[in-house]
Design a protein around this motif. Structure first.
Motif, PDB file in Angstrom:
ATOM      1  N   LYS A 285       0.839  -1.200   0.000  1.00  0.00           N
ATOM      2  CA  LYS A 285       0.000   0.000   0.000  1.00  0.00           C
ATOM      3  C   LYS A 285       0.871   1.246   0.000  1.00  0.00           C
ATOM      4  O   LYS A 285       1.687   1.457   0.898  1.00  0.00           O
ATOM      5  N   PHE A 286       0.671   2.079  -1.031  1.00  0.00           N
ATOM      6  CA  PHE A 286       1.454   3.294  -1.189  1.00  0.00           C
ATOM      7  C   PHE A 286       0.516   4.454  -1.522  1.00  0.00           C
ATOM      8  O   PHE A 286      -0.377   4.309  -2.353  1.00  0.00           O
TER       9      PHE A 286
ATOM     10  N   ASN B 162      -1.926  -1.819  -9.150  1.00  0.00           N
ATOM     11  CA  ASN B 162      -3.033  -0.951  -9.535  1.00  0.00           C
ATOM     12  C   ASN B 162      -2.693   0.454  -9.074  1.00  0.00           C
ATOM     13  O   ASN B 162      -2.195   0.635  -7.966  1.00  0.00           O
ATOM     14  N   PHE B 163      -2.987   1.435  -9.909  1.00  0.00           N
ATOM     15  CA  PHE B 163      -2.813   2.819  -9.468  1.00  0.00           C
ATOM     16  C   PHE B 163      -4.069   3.610  -9.817  1.00  0.00           C
ATOM     17  O   PHE B 163      -4.695   3.395 -10.845  1.00  0.00           O
ATOM     18  N   ASN B 164      -4.447   4.479  -8.889  1.00  0.00           N
ATOM     19  CA  ASN B 164      -5.645   5.287  -9.029  1.00  0.00           C
ATOM     20  C   ASN B 164      -5.415   6.660  -8.432  1.00  0.00           C
ATOM     21  O   ASN B 164      -4.505   6.856  -7.639  1.00  0.00           O
ATOM     22  N   VAL B 165      -6.330   7.555  -8.776  1.00  0.00           N
ATOM     23  CA  VAL B 165      -6.356   8.882  -8.184  1.00  0.00           C
ATOM     24  C   VAL B 165      -7.519   8.918  -7.210  1.00  0.00           C
ATOM     25  O   VAL B 165      -8.596   8.398  -7.510  1.00  0.00           O
TER      26      VAL B 165
ATOM     27  N   ASN C  44     -11.655  -0.352  -2.138  1.00  0.00           N
ATOM     28  CA  ASN C  44     -10.931  -1.269  -3.026  1.00  0.00           C
ATOM     29  C   ASN C  44      -9.424  -1.201  -2.771  1.00  0.00           C
ATOM     30  O   ASN C  44      -8.739  -2.224  -2.775  1.00  0.00           O
ATOM     31  N   PHE C  45      -8.917   0.004  -2.557  1.00  0.00           N
ATOM     32  CA  PHE C  45      -7.503   0.194  -2.222  1.00  0.00           C
ATOM     33  C   PHE C  45      -7.161  -0.605  -0.968  1.00  0.00           C
ATOM     34  O   PHE C  45      -6.158  -1.303  -0.908  1.00  0.00           O
TER      35      PHE C  45
ATOM     36  N   GLN D 162      -0.972  -1.489  -4.407  1.00  0.00           N
ATOM     37  CA  GLN D 162      -1.890  -0.382  -4.666  1.00  0.00           C
ATOM     38  C   GLN D 162      -1.139   0.937  -4.527  1.00  0.00           C
ATOM     39  O   GLN D 162      -0.442   1.156  -3.527  1.00  0.00           O
ATOM     40  N   ILE D 163      -1.302   1.799  -5.537  1.00  0.00           N
ATOM     41  CA  ILE D 163      -0.720   3.138  -5.495  1.00  0.00           C
ATOM     42  C   ILE D 163      -1.870   4.120  -5.640  1.00  0.00           C
ATOM     43  O   ILE D 163      -2.593   4.097  -6.641  1.00  0.00           O
TER      44      ILE D 163
END
Length: 118
Positions: free
Chosen positions: A17-18, A52-55, A66-67, A74-75
């Protein structure tokens, strides 16, 4: 660049987790573009590690859940202004998140926080 650090921390220590905190929309967009451009490169270097990366988007707070529950790396890229005030959505209880505050989902993961300053 900190993206290699993220992959290395996952490979060596299992961190998943980032949160990348950015000061502005312009820098957020640059970080996202960099994540997109370098994705295949890092996938090849790190044996196709699921990432996975999201804003963070205050209109789609369920993405925070979900993160938190995903077992992949996860980013999450978030503007500092999204959580600095008590009245921000991330700090308010939300019905979509069983009455919890979105920030609580992030806190439970004990993410590694990276501050991207220009």
């Amino acid at each position: 660049m900190y993206l290699r650090t993220i992959y290395e921390l996952n490979k060596k220590y299992g961190f998943k987790k980032f949160v990348i905190v950015v000061p502005s929309v312009a820098i957020r967009e640059g970080v996202l573009k960099n994540l997109e451009i370098t994705f295949e490169h890092f996938q090849n270097l790190y044996d196709k590690t699921p990432v996975n990366f999201n804003v963070y988007d205050s209109k789609r707070v369920s993405n925070v859940r979900n993160f938190a529950i995903s077992n992949n790396v996860q980013i999450l890229v978030i503007n500092i202004d999204s959580f600095t005030k008590d009245e921000n959505i991330i700090n308010k209880p939300n019905d979509k998140l069983t009455g919890k505050r979105p920030i609580e989902f992030l806190q439970t993961t004990s993410p590694i926080v990276i501050v991207d300053e220009p």
